[in-house]
Design an enzyme around this catalytic site. Structure first.
Site, PDB file in Angstrom:
ATOM      1  N   SER A  24     -12.640 -89.927  -4.901  1.00 21.41           N
ATOM      2  CA  SER A  24     -12.446 -89.277  -3.599  1.00 21.41           C
ATOM      3  C   SER A  24     -13.225 -87.970  -3.446  1.00 21.41           C
ATOM      4  O   SER A  24     -13.207 -87.368  -2.380  1.00 21.41           O
ATOM      5  CB  SER A  24     -10.954 -89.005  -3.372  1.00 21.41           C
ATOM      6  N   LYS A  47      -2.597 -84.613  -0.262  1.00 16.25           N
ATOM      7  CA  LYS A  47      -3.813 -83.806  -0.119  1.00 16.25           C
ATOM      8  C   LYS A  47      -3.736 -82.895   1.103  1.00 16.25           C
ATOM      9  O   LYS A  47      -4.137 -81.723   1.044  1.00 16.25           O
ATOM     10  CB  LYS A  47      -5.024 -84.729  -0.038  1.00 16.25           C
TER      11      LYS A  47
END
Length: 805
Positions: free
Chosen positions: A684, A727
């Protein structure tokens, strides 16, 4: 015939019923007379020829027996002595003369007078009679030698008689017989028959004494090995062993418990077989201890006892709301789960798995479910467990073997349907002793756990009604087969607003109680709690927040104690931002996005960790070289491949990015992710790395107030990532209000708290070009097309060919 009836006489005598004794002819017996009727009969006899008829009554507890409650055969006796005692009783000494049978009984002046008939027999001497007398004499001598209660010389002198009737009566009077046996002997009038019966009784009594001597010998040998204080107990056990019954009272008690335990058919049969083995074992053997422990465990685990389940959804909802703030979707899922259990008539046990960072309330949620359903709660921590026997137990062949922790916890719960929490199921490990996670496969499978087999008990045990709840921080360390058996419910970290509410509702009152301060000593203001949340903790859960609140309370508590000692009460502590700084010192964390400057080659990315989301800064710098890409910061294989993919993208788009086509031939690129001691991995960070490399090559600064996450392909496509909620919560905690995300993650927005979505500007992108337009301080100007900047043409294959090759 050895005897013949010669004559019979009839006599009329006072009769006295006697208790617990049978008087034989030729026998001198003292006893005390206390009953009024007996005293009158005695006085009547004393006033005459001192003869009295003594007959034993059937039941010794009857004070005034009727004639039909007295044996028909008794003994005519002479009263040798009588002495009146101070208490009114009379002590008498009588000598038996002859046996007699009652003809009739009448009551006169308060006592019984009886008409009795006596019988006289003529005995024919001969070899047969002599042999019988010799046999009885020899047997009685043997009996006296074995018995510890008779004087040998006295007894031998007493039986030196030739008359068979007198010999039989003398021996019978000195045998340790019951009242019934002595009365039977008394009722035999024929001397030879009586002597024959005495011989039979002597055989039996001698056998008993020999057996007792054998038992005493065994006990003595046991006493040489054991402690002397166990003597009486060992003697009883030895006697019972000789009878083949073992410790009857204990065995009967165990048998009764087994019958009422509600075991399954197989378990009941195994328990009864083990009980039979225990009954036949020597009590001091080690094996008997093993068998007894096994039976104790069989009886200790619950076989039929159940807790009545509370099925009120409103009550369950109130419990969850009172115990936990936030976690709305989790609460909704739990209530749905409980509702289904009401609709199903006989629901099977449930298996949930709470996955989330530390401190978000996984364990306390399990306790709340137990409270809401009215079940018992037990918790088994699996962290560090690496032995399969911890789950299934050890076989009984091992010394000190015990059942596994599953059955030990069931014993602790005391019911067959508790809420059973398997804490830290992701922390189990494997070594040469086996894989405990494999042993859990049977425990957590609703199709199998109704016949769970523990190695120690070695019988099937029903776990199908247990409500299992597993907790874990991550899923990737849990074997896929074990994951497949559980319904996973994810718990993300708390938002700042949720932490504030949790602190006000739960943490502050709890810490004030634990530290002893009161509302008169301290007051937490909202801005003070916000200061602690934002600048003194950086976590997904609330454990560190609770510690800092407790730290504040302790410091205030110290001032209160000092004030009491000096009799100067300190002012009430109002916990605002300034007071927090005074009590806790300088800020431990700061908002990195609020004052971060735009820098070349520095990009803020977002990462997921076991403890929640974190920000991850990526730095890139260039230097003269030969096109080498260096990565540092303890990056994993996947992350290094992401860096290679980002580099390939930049090289393929060199013209668009304003770079010469062969720029990489003269430059080295160094990519570094700070906090180098911490391992990092995952795809990511792809767009973050590509942005840093592009910024370093173009010298265009990256905006410092924007964060991003997304996987990159070599063609610049942005692919979706996981852990979006964690996140975004991390970005919000660190003060970032603008985030770049993959377009395919737009579907995950409903999981994000609404106020987070309102406060943050989320950019959803599909390509790296869009990322660079958002992240760089200004747009990149492509170079004019020249031979040096001419992009390399890449032939595009048809889609069908890509699929086939």
């Amino acid at each position: 015939m050895l005897t013949s009836k010669e004559k019979s006489d009839t006599k009329r005598l006072p009769m006295m019923p006697i208790r617990d004794v049978v008087i034989f002819p030729y026998m001198m017996t003292p006893f005390v007379v206390g009953r009024e009727s007996s005293v009158r009969a005695l006085e009547e006899a004393l006033s005459g020829d001192k003869k009295i008829f003594l007959a034993t009554q059937h039941d010794a507890s009857v004070d005034e027996p009727r004639p039909d409650e007295i044996y028909n055969v008794g003994t005519v006796a002479n009263i040798v002595q009588s002495l009146k005692l101070p208490d009114g009783n009379i002590k008498v000494l009588v000598e038996g003369v002859e046996r007699a049978k009652i003809v009739s009984v009448s009551e006169e002046e308060g006592f019984f007078r009886s008409v009795v008939k006596t019988f006289h027999y003529k005995v024919e001497t001969g070899a047969q009679l002599d042999a019988l007398i010799s046999r009885v004499t020899a047997l009685f001598e043997q009996y006296v030698k074995l018995s510890q209660n008779l004087n040998y010389e006295t007894m031998i002198a007493a039986i030196r008689v030739d008359e068979p009737g007198k010999l039989a009566d003398t021996v019978g009077a000195n045998l340790q017989l019951t009242i019934e046996e002595k009365q039977e002997l008394l009722e035999i009038f024929d001397p030879v028959d009586r002597l024959t019966r005495v011989a039979e009784m002597l055989d039996i009594e001698i056998e008993k004494l020999n057996m007792d001597r054998t038992i005493q010998g065994r006990v003595k040998r046991q006493m040489e090995k054991a402690q002397k204080e166990y003597y009486l107990n060992e003697k009883i056990k030895a006697i019972q062993k000789e009878l083949g019954r073992g410790e009857k009272s204990e065995i009967d008690e165990l048998k009764k418990k087994i019958e009422t335990a509600g075991m399954t058919k197989d378990a009941h049969e195994k328990a009864m077989a083990e009980l039979k083995r225990l009954e036949n074992m020597p009590p001091m053997s080690a094996e008997s201890t093993v068998s007894r422990n096994y039976l104790d465990w069989m009886l200790a685990v619950p076989w039929k006892k159940k807790t009545k389940e509370i099925r009120d959804l409103n009550y369950a909802q109130n419990v969850l709301e009172n115990d936990h703030y936030g976690l709305e979707k989790i609460k909704e899922r739990i209530l749905e789960f409980l509702a289904v259990r009401q609709l199903v008539k006989d629901p099977k046990g449930s298996i949930l798995c709470f996955v989330g960072p530390p401190g978000v309330g996984k364990t306390s949620l399990g306790m709340s479910i137990a409270k809401a359903t009215g079940r018992k709660f037990v918790r088994l921590s699996l962290g560090g467990v690496r032995d399969e026997a911890e789950v299934r137990g050890h076989r009984r062949t091992y010394i000190g073997a015990l059942p596994g922790q599953i059955l030990q916890m069931m014993k602790k719960a005391g019911t067959k349907n508790p809420v059973f929490m398997l804490d830290e199921v992701d922390k189990m490990s494997t070594d040469f002793r086996g894989d405990p996670s494999a042993a859990l496969l049977e425990v957590l499978d609703p199709e199998q756990n109704y016949m769970f087999m523990d190695h120690y008990l070695d019988v099937e045990y029903d776990l199908s009604q247990v409500f299992f709840i597993a907790t874990a921080n991550v899923l990737h360390t849990i074997p896929p087969a074990l994951q497949d058996r559980m319904e996973v419910i994810r718990l993300s970290g708390y938002t700042e607003l949720e932490k504030m509410e949790i602190a006000k509702r739960f943490l502050v009152p709890k810490q004030m109680t634990q530290t002893g301060v009161t509302s008169n000593d301290i007051e937490f203001q909202d801005d003070g709690l916000t200061e602690i949340v934002q600048h003194y903790t950086r976590e997904s859960g609330v454990r560190n927040l609770e510690r800092e609140v407790g730290n504040v309370c302790r410091k205030v508590g110290r001032k209160v104690v000092v004030g009491k000692a000096t009799k100067e009460k300190p002012p009430k502590a109002v916990v605002n931002p300034a007071k927090v700084a005074e009590l806790l010192g300088p800020q431990k964390f700061r908002d990195q996005g609020a004052d971060k400057k735009n820098e070349v080659g520095v990009t803020v990315g977002l990462a997921w960790t076991e403890v929640g989301g974190q920000i991850l800064t990526t730095e890139a710098t260039i230097m003269e070289g030969r096109g080498k890409l260096t990565t540092t910061g303890k990056l994993g294989d996947v992350m290094q491949e992401s860096a290679q993919a980002a580099m390939s993208y930049v090289r393929s788009r060199a013209h668009t990015l304003g770079l010469p086509r062969d720029f990489y031939r003269h430059l080295d690129i160094h990519l570094h992710v700070p906090e180098g001691a911490i391992p990092k991995d995952g795809p990511s960070a792809g767009i973050t790395i590509a942005t840093s490399i592009t910024s370093a090559l173009t010298t265009i600064p990256v905006r410092g107030d924007i964060a991003m996450t997304g996987e990159i392909t070599v063609r610049g496509r942005v692919l979706p990532i996981g852990g979006l909620k964690e996140k975004l919560l991390a970005a919000h905690r660190h003060g970032f209000r603008e985030v770049v995300l993959p377009r395919d993650n737009e579907k995950d927005l409903p999981d994000i708290p609404e106020y987070i979505r309102k406060e943050m500007e989320l950019h959803f992108v599909e390509s790296m070009d869009e990322v660079l337009k958002l992240a760089l301080e200004r747009e990149i100007e492509p170079l004019p097309i020249t031979p040096a900047t001419q992009p390399v043409e890449i032939a595009q294959r048809p889609a069908e060919e890509n699929l086939t090759h």
